[in-house]
Write an enzyme that holds these catalytic residues in place. Sequence first.
Site, short mmCIF file in Angstrom:
data_model
loop_
_atom_site.label_atom_id
_atom_site.label_comp_id
_atom_site.label_asym_id
_atom_site.label_seq_id
_atom_site.Cartn_x
_atom_site.Cartn_y
_atom_site.Cartn_z
N LYS A 213 -15.57 -1.62 2.19
CA LYS A 213 -14.81 -2.15 1.06
C LYS A 213 -15.80 -2.75 0.07
O LYS A 213 -16.47 -3.74 0.37
CB LYS A 213 -13.83 -3.22 1.53
CG LYS A 213 -12.69 -2.71 2.39
CD LYS A 213 -11.84 -3.87 2.90
CE LYS A 213 -10.61 -3.37 3.65
NZ LYS A 213 -9.83 -4.48 4.24
N GLU B 161 0.81 -1.22 0.00
CA GLU B 161 0.00 0.00 0.00
C GLU B 161 0.84 1.27 0.00
O GLU B 161 0.33 2.36 0.24
CB GLU B 161 -0.97 -0.03 1.19
CG GLU B 161 -1.94 -1.20 1.08
CD GLU B 161 -2.95 -1.25 2.21
OE1 GLU B 161 -2.91 -0.36 3.08
OE2 GLU B 161 -3.78 -2.16 2.21
#
Length: 453
Positions: free
Chosen positions: A360, A205
Amino acid sequence: MSRIEKIIAREVLDSRGTPTVEVELWTEFGGYGIAKAPSGASTGENEALELRDGDKARYNGKGVLKAVANVNDKIAPALIGHDVQDQLGLDRVMIKLDGTEFKKKLGANGMLAVSLAAAHAAASELEVPLYRYIGGVQAKRLPVPMLNVINGGEHADSAIDFQEFMIMPVGAPTFKEALRWSSETFQALKSLLHDKGDITAVGDEGGFAPHFSWAYAKQDLASFKAKTPAEIALDLLVEAITKAGYKVGKDGIMIAMDCASSELYFEDKKYHFKKIEKVTGQEWAFTTEEMIAYLEKLVNNYPIISIEDGLSEKDWDGFVQLTEKIGDRVQIVGDDLFTTNPRFIKEGISKDAANSTLIKLNQIGTLSETVEAITMTQKAGWTAVVSHRSGETEDATIADLAVAFNAGQIKTGSMSRSDRIAKYNRLLQIEDQLGEDAIYDGYATFYNLKINK
């Protein structure tokens, strides 16, 4: 009414070089949308199914040709001629066609890409931005970013069992300034790691994945009584914030953590810190009560404003205790616990098992179900955090969705890797488009904590 005219799916690659599904969709009046499905590394057991081929001869079994075929051969014929602006209706067609609770037949990766491509096409046809199409005239709140600057757990080959250590520029006056503060802190952190002789490679990330060998050499490795890896990471963040010239706390930058504790929880119902065990050669495990006490200690000693998945998705009673213990002053976010599923969110609300939901989209598989999850969360007085996955693409849809839902927070990686920066750049565009109407709440985004009342 504008009918869907054509849908095409294909296999493309995500930020890890792993296949994912891309869908293009056209309408009869010139609307066009394109979307790609993200993919997670640490996943909740109740997430909608990410359909993979399982053919070890291709991409080590991670190909998505089955999901692509399901879109082209099953979903597309069912949606051709459907009104593209009937988002709920077209999502229901796919849900019915799949017929399983967790999208196990068609695959949530293909279904989500279709659902989002349809929304993009509808917005395109109306010549409005996606955030305006979904959120209407009230969509004008820019989210406070959670920037994952130190990676651990499943996201990096680092020394830290907790998965993410994030900075939140809650004291910034605008989103644009929030990003500047974050970028400068990220660079300060890089400089600190370099000066200490640690590596400055980044994880999935975009955050750093330090080994902390410089810190281990100064303390008793067998006990970690001086500092645990999490505390070393937190000390580094405080030092980096200060080095960058910003205040630590609500008038400047605060810290958020994603413990990803489901990955640490084993059959003995203890939380095992495997990376610490690898260094020390000894068992390092906490009971639920010890884990809660440890997290409370961190909150007492550091400017932590948010903790995600502080306990395992199987430890509901523990989540209730954690929320009761520190939920009045810290955002307790359920990710694996809820998997963006309204059924589990409803249960969490009834039990007071958290005070925030991580959103999500690929955990649930369609845009309309995501809207339901966010609406339920916000009606309960909880906060909603719109999130990326560790496997991403240049698709920046979640940036528009964070604004459309007035979510107030977005979690989409660090200040490196173009798959993460794409979302931040899109938010900068949106802030510019909104002009004087743009709102950046900063610290006030934590409206449900007693410290803000």
